[in-house]
Design a protein around this motif. Structure first.
Motif, PDB file in Angstrom:
ATOM      1  N   SER A 263       0.722  -1.184   0.104  1.00  0.00           N
ATOM      2  CA  SER A 263      -0.073  -0.133  -0.142  1.00  0.00           C
ATOM      3  C   SER A 263       0.939   1.069   0.178  1.00  0.00           C
ATOM      4  CB  SER A 263      -0.821  -0.145   1.248  1.00  0.00           C
ATOM      5  OG  SER A 263      -0.302  -0.095   2.430  1.00  0.00           O
ATOM      6  N   TRP A 264       1.978   1.007   0.636  1.00  0.00           N
ATOM      7  CA  TRP A 264       2.953   2.358   0.720  1.00  0.00           C
ATOM      8  C   TRP A 264       3.639   2.509  -0.811  1.00  0.00           C
ATOM      9  CZ3 TRP A 264       8.149   2.526  -1.019  1.00  0.00           C
ATOM     10  CH2 TRP A 264       8.820   3.706  -0.587  1.00  0.00           C
ATOM     11  N   LEU A 265       3.721   1.316  -1.514  1.00  0.00           N
ATOM     12  CA  LEU A 265       4.363   1.394  -2.943  1.00  0.00           C
ATOM     13  C   LEU A 265       3.249   2.139  -3.748  1.00  0.00           C
ATOM     14  CD1 LEU A 265       6.207  -2.040  -3.490  1.00  0.00           C
ATOM     15  CD2 LEU A 265       7.115   0.344  -3.598  1.00  0.00           C
ATOM     16  N   ASP A 266       1.956   1.646  -3.609  1.00  0.00           N
ATOM     17  CA  ASP A 266       0.841   2.535  -4.235  1.00  0.00           C
ATOM     18  C   ASP A 266       0.804   3.898  -4.329  1.00  0.00           C
ATOM     19  OD1 ASP A 266       0.219  -0.135  -5.329  1.00  0.00           O
ATOM     20  OD2 ASP A 266      -1.435  -0.506  -3.612  1.00  0.00           O
ATOM     21  N   LYS A 267       1.202   4.447  -3.190  1.00  0.00           N
ATOM     22  CA  LYS A 267       1.166   6.055  -2.919  1.00  0.00           C
ATOM     23  C   LYS A 267       2.330   6.736  -3.596  1.00  0.00           C
ATOM     24  CE  LYS A 267      -1.197   5.481   1.332  1.00  0.00           C
ATOM     25  NZ  LYS A 267      -0.702   4.446   2.222  1.00  0.00           N
ATOM     26  N   GLN A 268       3.412   5.886  -4.110  1.00  0.00           N
ATOM     27  CA  GLN A 268       4.596   6.604  -4.652  1.00  0.00           C
ATOM     28  C   GLN A 268       4.305   6.975  -6.044  1.00  0.00           C
ATOM     29  OE1 GLN A 268       6.581   7.339  -2.158  1.00  0.00           O
ATOM     30  NE2 GLN A 268       5.201   6.008  -0.867  1.00  0.00           N
ATOM     31  N   PRO A 269       5.060   7.817  -6.652  1.00  0.00           N
ATOM     32  CA  PRO A 269       4.956   8.245  -8.114  1.00  0.00           C
ATOM     33  C   PRO A 269       5.465   7.163  -8.752  1.00  0.00           C
ATOM     34  CG  PRO A 269       6.128  10.047  -6.946  1.00  0.00           C
ATOM     35  CD  PRO A 269       5.984   8.884  -5.864  1.00  0.00           C
ATOM     36  N   MET A 270       4.962   6.804 -10.210  1.00  0.00           N
ATOM     37  CA  MET A 270       5.440   6.051 -11.137  1.00  0.00           C
ATOM     38  C   MET A 270       6.749   6.006 -11.393  1.00  0.00           C
ATOM     39  SD  MET A 270       3.768   5.005 -14.784  1.00  0.00           S
ATOM     40  CE  MET A 270       2.041   4.230 -14.488  1.00  0.00           C
ATOM     41  N   GLY A 271       7.544   4.960 -11.312  1.00  0.00           N
ATOM     42  CA  GLY A 271       9.056   4.739 -11.524  1.00  0.00           C
ATOM     43  C   GLY A 271       9.845   5.507 -10.787  1.00  0.00           C
ATOM     44  N   SER A 272       9.663   5.712  -9.456  1.00  0.00           N
ATOM     45  CA  SER A 272      10.344   6.352  -8.633  1.00  0.00           C
ATOM     46  C   SER A 272      11.081   5.753  -7.608  1.00  0.00           C
ATOM     47  CB  SER A 272       9.682   7.457  -7.944  1.00  0.00           C
ATOM     48  OG  SER A 272       8.763   6.710  -6.963  1.00  0.00           O
ATOM     49  N   VAL A 273      10.847   4.400  -7.165  1.00  0.00           N
ATOM     50  CA  VAL A 273      11.207   3.721  -6.217  1.00  0.00           C
ATOM     51  C   VAL A 273      12.424   2.783  -6.379  1.00  0.00           C
ATOM     52  CG1 VAL A 273      10.478   2.026  -4.236  1.00  0.00           C
ATOM     53  CG2 VAL A 273       9.019   3.871  -5.055  1.00  0.00           C
ATOM     54  N   ILE A 274      13.391   2.955  -5.420  1.00  0.00           N
ATOM     55  CA  ILE A 274      14.459   2.018  -5.388  1.00  0.00           C
ATOM     56  C   ILE A 274      14.126   0.978  -4.476  1.00  0.00           C
ATOM     57  CG2 ILE A 274      16.879   1.807  -4.874  1.00  0.00           C
ATOM     58  CD1 ILE A 274      17.229   4.823  -4.995  1.00  0.00           C
ATOM     59  N   TYR A 275      14.147  -0.332  -4.995  1.00  0.00           N
ATOM     60  CA  TYR A 275      13.949  -1.505  -4.056  1.00  0.00           C
ATOM     61  C   TYR A 275      15.072  -2.127  -3.795  1.00  0.00           C
ATOM     62  CZ  TYR A 275      12.362  -6.003  -2.922  1.00  0.00           C
ATOM     63  OH  TYR A 275      12.164  -7.433  -2.303  1.00  0.00           O
ATOM     64  N   VAL A 276      15.481  -2.119  -2.470  1.00  0.00           N
ATOM     65  CA  VAL A 276      16.654  -2.882  -1.831  1.00  0.00           C
ATOM     66  C   VAL A 276      16.381  -4.082  -1.305  1.00  0.00           C
ATOM     67  CG1 VAL A 276      18.928  -2.256  -0.544  1.00  0.00           C
ATOM     68  CG2 VAL A 276      17.493  -0.332  -1.506  1.00  0.00           C
ATOM     69  N   ALA A 277      17.089  -5.122  -1.800  1.00  0.00           N
ATOM     70  CA  ALA A 277      16.568  -6.656  -1.199  1.00  0.00           C
ATOM     71  C   ALA A 277      18.094  -7.416  -1.457  1.00  0.00           C
ATOM     72  CB  ALA A 277      15.404  -7.162  -1.783  1.00  0.00           C
ATOM     73  N   LEU A 278      18.812  -7.664  -0.454  1.00  0.00           N
ATOM     74  CA  LEU A 278      19.923  -8.505  -0.741  1.00  0.00           C
ATOM     75  C   LEU A 278      19.905  -9.839  -0.416  1.00  0.00           C
ATOM     76  CD1 LEU A 278      22.375  -5.630   0.513  1.00  0.00           C
ATOM     77  CD2 LEU A 278      21.948  -6.093  -1.742  1.00  0.00           C
ATOM     78  N   GLY A 279      18.744 -10.398  -0.510  1.00  0.00           N
ATOM     79  CA  GLY A 279      18.648 -12.028  -0.340  1.00  0.00           C
ATOM     80  C   GLY A 279      18.506 -12.230   1.195  1.00  0.00           C
ATOM     81  N   SER A 280      18.750 -13.832   1.102  1.00  0.00           N
ATOM     82  CA  SER A 280      18.312 -14.143   2.842  1.00  0.00           C
ATOM     83  C   SER A 280      19.630 -14.447   3.353  1.00  0.00           C
ATOM     84  CB  SER A 280      17.565 -15.394   2.314  1.00  0.00           C
ATOM     85  OG  SER A 280      18.253 -16.443   1.500  1.00  0.00           O
ATOM     86  N   ILE A 281      20.720 -14.354   2.820  1.00  0.00           N
ATOM     87  CA  ILE A 281      22.055 -14.572   3.387  1.00  0.00           C
ATOM     88  C   ILE A 281      23.274 -13.732   3.604  1.00  0.00           C
ATOM     89  CG2 ILE A 281      21.718 -17.367   3.691  1.00  0.00           C
ATOM     90  CD1 ILE A 281      23.562 -17.624   1.238  1.00  0.00           C
ATOM     91  N   THR A 282      22.776 -12.488   2.552  1.00  0.00           N
ATOM     92  CA  THR A 282      24.003 -11.614   2.373  1.00  0.00           C
ATOM     93  C   THR A 282      24.200 -10.898   3.769  1.00  0.00           C
ATOM     94  OG1 THR A 282      23.585 -11.174   0.243  1.00  0.00           O
ATOM     95  CG2 THR A 282      24.516  -9.587   1.287  1.00  0.00           C
ATOM     96  N   THR A 283      25.520 -10.714   4.385  1.00  0.00           N
ATOM     97  CA  THR A 283      25.514 -10.053   5.651  1.00  0.00           C
ATOM     98  C   THR A 283      26.421  -8.435   5.190  1.00  0.00           C
ATOM     99  OG1 THR A 283      27.443 -11.341   6.332  1.00  0.00           O
ATOM    100  CG2 THR A 283      25.009 -11.674   7.032  1.00  0.00           C
ATOM    101  N   LEU A 284      26.179  -7.700   5.983  1.00  0.00           N
ATOM    102  CA  LEU A 284      26.982  -6.431   6.027  1.00  0.00           C
ATOM    103  C   LEU A 284      27.542  -6.031   7.273  1.00  0.00           C
ATOM    104  CD1 LEU A 284      24.315  -4.093   3.977  1.00  0.00           C
ATOM    105  CD2 LEU A 284      26.207  -5.637   2.903  1.00  0.00           C
ATOM    106  N   ASN A 285      28.669  -5.452   7.269  1.00  0.00           N
ATOM    107  CA  ASN A 285      29.263  -5.125   8.754  1.00  0.00           C
ATOM    108  C   ASN A 285      28.563  -3.488   8.904  1.00  0.00           C
ATOM    109  OD1 ASN A 285      30.757  -2.916   7.086  1.00  0.00           O
ATOM    110  ND2 ASN A 285      32.534  -4.172   7.170  1.00  0.00           N
ATOM    111  N   GLN A 286      28.701  -3.072   9.968  1.00  0.00           N
ATOM    112  CA  GLN A 286      27.998  -1.755  10.195  1.00  0.00           C
ATOM    113  C   GLN A 286      28.389  -0.662   9.557  1.00  0.00           C
ATOM    114  OE1 GLN A 286      25.538  -1.479  13.121  1.00  0.00           O
ATOM    115  NE2 GLN A 286      25.024   0.313  12.055  1.00  0.00           N
ATOM    116  N   GLN A 287      29.539  -0.481   9.364  1.00  0.00           N
ATOM    117  CA  GLN A 287      30.103   0.589   8.361  1.00  0.00           C
ATOM    118  C   GLN A 287      29.545   0.634   6.906  1.00  0.00           C
ATOM    119  OE1 GLN A 287      34.151   0.165   7.135  1.00  0.00           O
ATOM    120  NE2 GLN A 287      34.234   2.279   5.888  1.00  0.00           N
ATOM    121  N   GLN A 288      29.405  -0.727   6.359  1.00  0.00           N
ATOM    122  CA  GLN A 288      29.036  -0.817   5.058  1.00  0.00           C
ATOM    123  C   GLN A 288      27.287  -0.627   5.265  1.00  0.00           C
ATOM    124  OE1 GLN A 288      30.186  -1.715   1.528  1.00  0.00           O
ATOM    125  NE2 GLN A 288      28.572  -0.546   1.996  1.00  0.00           N
TER     126      GLN A 288
END
Length: 457
Positions: A263-288
């Motif tokens: 429902s949040w996506l439905d409120k955003q302008p067309m072609g504007s949203v960056i979707y960030v999903a790094l999968g189920s096992i990727t890990t980052l350190n705090q700095q990254q």
């Protein structure tokens, strides 16, 4: 009157393997074939916990589970321990299940065992019982070709017996297919030589697994990488395997999905949203993690960011100071999301992805351009296909310290969103994927062929 066909489907117990095989199982069930889907008890509990009530009753697929031989406190991320334990206890359970089904009814029998390429033991059990076998390749055809070429690479002196490249040049398997960088093999895991050795063992076993299988099913479509498919005569590309609006009641998610993001996506302008999903096992350190957060902030675009509870490796100190206040409603942060529905939303501009094969297939099927940030395994070559082969994305390049900086993220977002060529290529691939699945398309025909052959075997 013939017996009703009944298949047993067995994935490798991990998110990226369970999901496509469950989609395949649901698709098979729609052809009047009974399907029993086998998970480990640990994975089964996760699926049940993340599935809406009543879904199991309505599903055309019967879910069963076996113990994996590990104790409650054991580390299931220990690949070596998990593999050895499963191999010790699960073949016996599978044999018992098949015998029980075959004896329980005169009207049905196990017609086929369908297993993930990483679950060779299941196909060996089926072979010993005289049951036809289908192996499912949950990664791209190029990785399958590479695994099948290991003996030739060894013979040519291009890799050693541990799978390590012996020179820095690119390795080409055919004139038409994308070459491999020796540091980006699917089994490359420089931080842990034991895991690298295990992954290389998995890869070397692929040829034998393919040999004992009657069908080789690939979650891809022929036109996407015809040059790789042509190097595997037995391959049947039947993908993209998608949930879509009509298929099944289980998405195969091992985490509860937060649908508030739709429902949040439905409120955003067309072609504007960056979707960030790094999968189920990727890990980052705090700095990254902080750099990623500040990069999204400075992009000035709305964003939907999947932040799993285990995304940050060390003790998580939270988001950068004042980050949530500054972004306000421009950013939506959830633990897990119904990814196909997200990618199909018209508000999406791009997919910042780890380039796992399922995410790659889902993103290109929805026509979404990629920002590529691979983590391990086949993800590096998937990134090469996305950026160089299909030209539907850009790579995020780490700096000399191995960090993808906020400036790199901001710069590549801007560049990607103004690249009409990448957008046009993404739309073309979406249409190509769609055509492969409709009546008369390559994947449609391959799937029908498999169903007909399996029913008559």
């Amino acid at each position: 009157m013939g017996k009703q066909p009944h298949v047993v489907v067995i994935p490798y117990p991990a998110q990226g393997h369970v999901a496509p095989l469950l989609k395949l199982a649901t698709k098979i069930a729609k052809h009047g074939i009974k399907v029993t889907f086998v998970n480990t008890e640990f994975i089964h509990a996760k699926i049940m916990a993340s599935t809406p009530d009543k879904a199991e009753e309505l599903s055309p697929v019967r879910l069963v589970s076996f113990p994996d031989g590990l104790e409650e406190g054991d580390d299931r991320n220990d690949f070596i321990k998990a593999r050895n334990s499963m191999f010790r206890v699960m073949p016996g359970h599978l044999k018992d299940l098949i015998e029980k089904i075959n004896k329980s009814s005169d009207s049905e029998q196990i017609t086929c065992v369908i297993a993930d390429i990483s679950v060779k033991w299941a196909l060996e059990v089926a072979q010993s019982m005289g049951i036809p076998r289908a192996v499912v390749i949950p990664y791209g055809p190029a990785c399958l070709v590479l695994a099948l070429h290991i003996p030739k690479l060894l013979e040519a002196g291009l890799i050693d017996t541990n799978g390590t490249a012996l020179n820095d040049g690119l390795i080409s398997l055919s004139e038409e297919s994308l070459a491999w960088n020796g540091k980006e093999f699917p089994w490359s895991f420089p931080v842990d030589s034991n895991i690298e050795k295990l992954f290389f063992e998995f890869a070397t076993a692929v040829a034998q697994t393919v040999r004992i299988s009657n069908w080789v099913l690939s979650n891809s479509f022929y036109e996407l990488d015809s040059s790789s498919c042509d190097l595997v005569p037995s391959i049947l590309p039947i993908g993209p395997l998608l949930v879509s609006n009509h298929s099944g009641h289980f998405a195969g998610s091992l985490r509860p999905e937060d649908s508030t993001c739709l429902s949040w996506l439905d409120k955003q302008p067309m072609g504007s949203v960056i979707y960030v999903a790094l999968g189920s096992i990727t890990t980052l350190n705090q700095q990254q993690f902080d750099e990623l957060a500040l990069g999204l902030e400075s992009s000035c675009q709305p964003f939907l960011w999947i932040v799993r509870s285990d995304l940050v490796t060390e003790s998580f100190r939270g988001f950068p100071d004042g980050f949530k206040e500054r972004i306000g409603s421009r950013g939506k942060i959830v633990e897990w999301a119904p990814q196909e529905k997200v990618l199909a939303n018209s508000s999406l501009a791009c997919f910042l992805s780890h380039c796992g094969w399922n995410s790659t297939m889902e993103g290109l099927s929805m026509g979404v351009p990629f920002l590529c940030w691979p983590y391990f395994g086949d993800q590096y070559q998937n990134k090469n296909y996305i950026c160089e082969g299909w030209k539907i994305g850009l790579e995020l390049t780490p700096d000399e310290n191995g960090v993808v900086t906020r400036h790199e993220i901001q710069k590549k977002v801007k560049k990607l969103l103004s690249d009409d060529g990448i957008k046009a290529n993404s739309v073309k691939l979406k249409e190509m994927a769609r055509r492969s699945l409709v009546e008369g398309g390559s994947s449609f025909n391959n799937f029908q062929k498999f169903i007909v052959q399996m029913k008559s075997s």
